[in-house]
Structure formats: structure tokens, C-alpha cells
Design an enzyme around this catalytic site. Structure first.
Site, PDB file in Angstrom:
ATOM      1  N   SER A 269       0.838  -1.195   0.000  1.00 44.08           N
ATOM      2  CA  SER A 269       0.000   0.000   0.000  1.00 44.08           C
ATOM      3  C   SER A 269       0.879   1.253   0.000  1.00 44.08           C
ATOM      4  O   SER A 269       1.673   1.452  -0.921  1.00 44.08           O
ATOM      5  CB  SER A 269      -0.937  -0.051   1.209  1.00 44.08           C
ATOM      6  OG  SER A 269      -1.977   0.885   1.102  1.00 44.08           O
TER       7      SER A 269
ATOM      8  N   ASP B 245      -3.214  13.744  12.513  1.00 40.15           N
ATOM      9  CA  ASP B 245      -3.508  15.054  11.921  1.00 40.15           C
ATOM     10  C   ASP B 245      -2.799  15.225  10.584  1.00 40.15           C
ATOM     11  O   ASP B 245      -3.378  15.707   9.604  1.00 40.15           O
ATOM     12  CB  ASP B 245      -3.099  16.175  12.881  1.00 40.15           C
ATOM     13  CG  ASP B 245      -3.996  16.261  14.105  1.00 40.15           C
ATOM     14  OD1 ASP B 245      -5.127  15.724  14.044  1.00 40.15           O
ATOM     15  OD2 ASP B 245      -3.567  16.837  15.116  1.00 40.15           O
TER      16      ASP B 245
ATOM     17  N   HIS C  25      -7.224  -6.165   0.293  1.00 40.93           N
ATOM     18  CA  HIS C  25      -6.067  -5.274   0.264  1.00 40.93           C
ATOM     19  C   HIS C  25      -4.919  -5.770   1.149  1.00 40.93           C
ATOM     20  O   HIS C  25      -3.755  -5.594   0.812  1.00 40.93           O
ATOM     21  CB  HIS C  25      -6.510  -3.877   0.690  1.00 40.93           C
ATOM     22  CG  HIS C  25      -5.453  -2.830   0.565  1.00 40.93           C
ATOM     23  ND1 HIS C  25      -4.739  -2.626  -0.592  1.00 40.93           N
ATOM     24  CD2 HIS C  25      -4.959  -1.924   1.462  1.00 40.93           C
ATOM     25  CE1 HIS C  25      -3.871  -1.640  -0.417  1.00 40.93           C
ATOM     26  NE2 HIS C  25      -3.986  -1.213   0.813  1.00 40.93           N
TER      27      HIS C  25
END
Length: 281
Positions: free
Chosen positions: A93, A189, A249
């Protein structure tokens, strides 16, 4: 198993002898997610392999950064891996895009490449990881009594138990005089602010990577599709591919009985110089 910490990347080292293989995980993963694979490569049939299980930047125990790009991630990896090079790289990924970028820009470091369920393209419209970020950031961990409660709180947003447990491996607790405090290890964040860049791909200018490349993907996911084949071959002309029908995945954890023998066969095969992977020992 030993732990190596540079200024930026935390790493587990599994295996006592043989060529080295570096593993790079995806978003919200950690190097230790590859432990089962690494232990299988370190034991059993010859040759055995040593594995470097890397916590990618902004994940696990590795350092946080203020910005995100696959180029900067590849630069960090290249600096860390140079003493071990040339070696085989495995990336899933996000880690897959990082090692592809590294192979194209620093080909002398990469003996061969294994890319797990990822293509060198920009994935427009894929919202899976946006949903997971929202689920993690919306979880109130300020007064959390235990991990089981956190899993129950996540269930409505993340109904798949395996994915909930995957996310919650990133939730850690520290003991303080006033009571335990929970925190997320990933830089949520920064990740939330850069989801489009995470989904993106800006390949470096320059020649293709001419070493052997093995793509292994989950047929139940949408990350390796026929429409991406031309770009895969343009950048990585010496490529082969395996799609695992039963996997999505996270193919390496969903189908280890297929994944581990497949990558071992690829690692054992001669490289373009006619010899097996040697790497730094």
C-alpha cells in the site's frame, strides 16, 4: 530479534543469517505486522533471510514529520537502507508506493522489488482510508477504560472486526499518577491533511527500474487492475504478477499460506546478473 533506531526510523531485525529483505507497511500499519512473514523466511528451507521490519515515518515508534510526500519518504528509507544495500524491498500500500519511488530514484540500493496490492497510479475516488481516519479521530479516548471499550465504540463505523483490531494496534496507553492515558501512535492530523497525497503518485523523471519486480495483490480489492498494467510495465518492465482470489487489500495477512511461499520463490530466483539475491549480510 533486535531493535535498531536511527534518528527517524524504528526497525525490528528478525533472522540471524542470509540475505536481507526490508519490509515497508501501509497506512496505519507497523513494522511488526510483517513478523509472521519474517519468521517464516528466517527458518525452514534454505536459503534463510534476515528481515528489517521498518516503522514508516509518522507510524509506530518512528519520528513524525510536518509534511508528506513519497519522495521524502523514499529519501528517508534510502538513507537508512544504504548500509544494507543492495537488498530486496517489500512494500504494501503506502509502503509499496514508497519502495517504488525509491527503486526508481535509487536503483543501486534495490536488488529486487515486491509490491503488495498497489500500483504506480493516482487513486481518484478511493475513500476507504478517509473513512478510517474519521473513525480514529472521532473516537473519544480521553476517558477510555480499556481497549475492549474502544473496539465497541468503533464497531458502528468499522464493522469489520479484523480492520478494527488492525486500527487499534495503534492505540497505546501510558501510566500516569492520575491514571492511564491513551494515545494514537500515528500522526493522525498529518495523515488526515494529506490523504490526497497518500492516494497520489508522482513518479520521478528518469529511466525505468530494470531489476526484477513481483506484484502480488488481492483480487477482492481495486488497487491492481488491468487498466494500470501499461504504467506498471513502463516503469518496471521486468515484472510478474500474482492475484490472490481469496484476498483483499491486506493480502499478506489474509492469505499468508499463499503469500509467503510466493515471495520466497521470487526471492530465491536468480537476479538479472544470474545469481540469487545476496544483499548485505
Amino acid at each position: 530479534m533486535t531493535i535498531t533506531r536511527s534518528e527517524t526510523l524504528h526497525t525490528l531485525h528478525i533472522g540471524d543469517s542470509g540475505p536481507k529483505v526490508a519490509f515497508c507497511h501501509g497506512v496505519f500499519g507497523q513494522g511488526k505486522n510483517w513478523t509472521t512473514v519474517a519468521k517464516a523466511l528466517a527458518s525452514g528451507q534454505e536459503p534463510t533471510y534476515q528481515s528489517l521490519l521498518i516503522d514508516m515515518p509518522n507510524h509506530g515508534r518512528s519520528a513524525w514529520t510536518d509534511t508528506f510526500s513519497y519522495e521524502s519518504m523514499a529519501d528517508q528509507l534510502a538513507e537508512f537502507l544504504e548500509p544494507h544495500a543492495p537488498l530486496a524491498l517489500v512494500g504494501h500500500s503506502m509502503g509499496g508506493k514508497a519502495v517504488m519511488n525509491l527503486a526508481l530514484r535509487y536503483p543501486h540500493l534495490v536488488e529486487r522489488l515486491i509490491v503488495v496490492d498497489m500500483s504506480p497510479v493516482h487513486y481518484h475516488g478511493i475513500r476507504q482510508f478517509n473513512h478510517l481516519v474519521d473513525a480514529m479521530t472521532s473516537l473519544d479516548i480521553s476517558n477510555l477504560p480499556d481497549r475492549r471499550t474502544a473496539e465497541e465504540m468503533l464497531e458502528s463505523q468499522v464493522p469489520e472486526r479484523s480492520i478494527r483490531q488492525f486500527l487499534l494496534q495503534n492505540l497505546h496507553r501510558e501510566n500516569h499518577p492520575e491514571g492511564p492515558k491513551w494515545f494514537w501512535q500515528p500522526n493522525l492530523d498529518m495523515i488526515a491533511a494529506n490523504l490526497d497525497s497518500l492516494a497520489g503518485w508522482e513518479g520521478p523523471d528518469g529511466p525505468p527500474y530494470d531489476g526484477p519486480v513481483f506484484w502480488i495483490g488481492g483480487a477482492q480489492a481495486d488497487y491492481i487492475l488491468p487498466k494500470y498494467a501499461d504504467e506498471m510495465r513502463r516503469l518496471f518492465p521486468r515484472t510478474r504478477q500474482l492475484m490472490v482470489k481469496t484476498a483483499g487489500h491486506w493480502v499478506h495477512s489474509e492469505a499468508p499460506e499463499i503469500f509467503i511461499p510466493a515471495i520466497r520463490r521470487f526471492l530465491d530466483q536468480p537476479n538479472h546478473n544470474g545469481v540469487a539475491v545476496t544483499g548485505a549480510r
